[in-house]
Motif scaffolding. Structure first.
Motif, PDB file in Angstrom:
ATOM      1  N   VAL A   1      24.323 -42.126  70.595  1.00 46.51           N
ATOM      2  CA  VAL A   1      23.936 -40.760  70.254  1.00 46.51           C
ATOM      3  C   VAL A   1      23.031 -40.825  69.036  1.00 46.51           C
ATOM      4  O   VAL A   1      23.456 -41.258  67.961  1.00 46.51           O
ATOM      5  N   SER A   2      21.783 -40.415  69.180  1.00 50.73           N
ATOM      6  CA  SER A   2      20.833 -40.403  68.071  1.00 50.73           C
ATOM      7  C   SER A   2      20.674 -38.967  67.598  1.00 50.73           C
ATOM      8  O   SER A   2      19.885 -38.188  68.146  1.00 50.73           O
ATOM      9  N   ARG A   3      21.452 -38.616  66.577  1.00 55.62           N
ATOM     10  CA  ARG A   3      21.463 -37.239  66.078  1.00 55.62           C
ATOM     11  C   ARG A   3      21.702 -37.266  64.569  1.00 55.62           C
ATOM     12  O   ARG A   3      22.289 -38.217  64.033  1.00 55.62           O
TER      13      ARG A   3
ATOM     14  N   GLN B   1      27.219 -42.879  67.004  1.00 57.14           N
ATOM     15  CA  GLN B   1      26.170 -42.035  66.431  1.00 57.14           C
ATOM     16  C   GLN B   1      25.347 -42.786  65.401  1.00 57.14           C
ATOM     17  O   GLN B   1      25.857 -43.594  64.618  1.00 57.14           O
ATOM     18  N   SER B   2      24.053 -42.516  65.401  1.00 52.00           N
ATOM     19  CA  SER B   2      23.156 -42.982  64.344  1.00 52.00           C
ATOM     20  C   SER B   2      22.100 -41.917  64.106  1.00 52.00           C
ATOM     21  O   SER B   2      21.781 -41.136  65.014  1.00 52.00           O
ATOM     22  N   ARG B   3      21.591 -41.871  62.886  1.00 54.59           N
ATOM     23  CA  ARG B   3      20.561 -40.881  62.573  1.00 54.59           C
ATOM     24  C   ARG B   3      19.225 -41.326  63.140  1.00 54.59           C
ATOM     25  O   ARG B   3      18.840 -42.483  62.978  1.00 54.59           O
TER      26      ARG B   3
ATOM     27  N   THR C   1      32.526 -49.583  67.038  1.00 51.36           N
ATOM     28  CA  THR C   1      32.357 -48.893  68.313  1.00 51.36           C
ATOM     29  C   THR C   1      32.889 -49.727  69.465  1.00 51.36           C
ATOM     30  O   THR C   1      33.581 -49.216  70.352  1.00 51.36           O
TER      31      THR C   1
ATOM     32  N   LEU D   1      30.958 -42.403  63.857  1.00 47.86           N
ATOM     33  CA  LEU D   1      29.836 -41.971  63.029  1.00 47.86           C
ATOM     34  C   LEU D   1      29.214 -43.178  62.331  1.00 47.86           C
ATOM     35  O   LEU D   1      29.916 -44.085  61.893  1.00 47.86           O
TER      36      LEU D   1
ATOM     37  N   TYR E   1      31.420 -42.689  71.888  1.00 46.17           N
ATOM     38  CA  TYR E   1      30.052 -42.392  71.468  1.00 46.17           C
ATOM     39  C   TYR E   1      29.790 -43.084  70.131  1.00 46.17           C
ATOM     40  O   TYR E   1      30.659 -43.094  69.252  1.00 46.17           O
TER      41      TYR E   1
ATOM     42  N   PRO F   1      26.102 -34.170  64.506  1.00 45.43           N
ATOM     43  CA  PRO F   1      26.161 -35.485  65.161  1.00 45.43           C
ATOM     44  C   PRO F   1      26.639 -35.499  66.605  1.00 45.43           C
ATOM     45  O   PRO F   1      26.618 -36.555  67.239  1.00 45.43           O
ATOM     46  N   PHE F   2      27.036 -34.357  67.148  1.00 40.39           N
ATOM     47  CA  PHE F   2      27.642 -34.340  68.476  1.00 40.39           C
ATOM     48  C   PHE F   2      26.689 -33.761  69.518  1.00 40.39           C
ATOM     49  O   PHE F   2      26.003 -32.778  69.255  1.00 40.39           O
TER      50      PHE F   2
ATOM     51  N   LEU G   1      34.225 -40.723  68.824  1.00 41.02           N
ATOM     52  CA  LEU G   1      32.864 -40.873  68.312  1.00 41.02           C
ATOM     53  C   LEU G   1      32.911 -41.645  67.014  1.00 41.02           C
ATOM     54  O   LEU G   1      33.690 -41.313  66.114  1.00 41.02           O
TER      55      LEU G   1
END
Length: 293
Positions: free
Chosen positions: A167-169, A103-105, A87, A79, A101, A174-175, A77
């Motif tokens: 992944v938008s979390r 991840q982004s906010r 990525t 971050l 994966y 974040p997972f 992942l």
């Protein structure tokens, strides 16, 4: 009796085989990491974009991928994946038997991004907090959109890469639910830990979440721009830097152990008092490899 004994031995052998299979070491431990020649081949891929090749000059992906020692088939992942430069490199290196994966906010229309009203950590009085300017109308695409395009381009080009899953979390969690405990082999955070300061992220919660999600022996690799001693994370929104000692203390408080550090992005001539992302004065940057015991 002989027939019965042979039958028992056969059943026992099958049972032992299943037991050994269940105890088999993870894929990243039984397959060697990708070689320097394989990394060179990845970076020379003709389908890579001109923008990524330009970014290579500053980011030194040959050394970075070699330092991480990526094993094919792992789950990783990235971050704060942003546009997906790192990525995509992970996906190419891990190959189709793994997963990456990014991840982004998620965007929050009610949140106005501001830098802290008072510097965090060990304060630097010279750092003046200021409101973050709004992005230009033609700003970058949302990270999930950029990652989906990278995944499609890899597929269309026939590149044997791992699928990229956006992944938008929030950073603090974040997972995806299926990956929150002992399921990840590698987590990367490239040159954005400092941003978590003025973004108001609960970094302790994020580091604990990363620790939980990683398998025992899993790696957390962080790279960032060096700040001056005593500045902590106070210059995250001005000079985009973080004091290395400050970052180490935060990450190690979550239970991580430092496994290795790299010097290929170091610049001892950097006075660390300016935001200079480009040559001729590249920032002094550190790269740290942590392990979950």
């Amino acid at each position: 009796m002989n027939i019965q004994r042979k039958h028992i031995l056969a059943v026992t052998a099958v049972g032992m085989g299943l037991l050994l299979s269940a105890r088999a070491t993870p894929a990243q431990q039984i397959s060697p990491p990708i070689s320097a020649a394989q990394i060179e081949q990845i970076l020379a891929s003709p389908d890579r974009t001109a923008a990524d090749r330009t970014n290579d000059l500053r980011r030194k992906p040959q050394q970075m991928l070699g330092f991480i020692e990526i094993h094919p088939g792992i789950v990783a992942l990235d971050l704060s994946a942003s546009g997906g430069y790192t990525t995509e490199l992970l996906a190419r290196a891990i190959g189709p038997s793994g997963t990456v994966y990014g991840q982004s906010r998620p965007p929050d229309p009610n949140r106005t991004p501001v830098r802290p009203t008072a510097p965090e950590g060990n304060s630097n009085p010279a750092a003046t907090p200021a409101a973050v300017p709004p992005p230009p109308a033609s700003g970058p695409r949302p990270s999930p959109v950029a990652l989906a395009e990278r995944d499609k381009n890899l597929h269309d080009a026939g590149v044997p890469a791992a699928p990229i899953v956006a992944v938008s979390r929030p950073f603090e969690d974040p997972f995806p639910p299926e990956l929150v405990a002992d399921r990840i082999d590698l987590v990367t955070l490239m040159f954005n830990y400092h941003d978590l300061g003025f973004m108001g992220v609960d970094r302790a919660a994020m580091n604990r979440a990363v620790f939980r999600a990683l398998k025992p022996g899993g790696l957390f690799v962080i790279a960032d721009h060096s700040g001056r001693p005593g500045t902590g994370i106070s210059e995250s929104g001005t000079l985009h830097r973080i004091e290395e000692t400050f970052l180490r203390q935060e990450v190690e408080s979550a239970g991580f152990k430092l496994l290795e550090e790299a010097n290929f992005l170091r610049n001892p001539n950097d006075p660390k008092d300016k935001n200079t992302p480009d040559p001729p004065q590249p920032k002094d940057e550190f790269v740290l490899k942590y392990v979950k015991p």
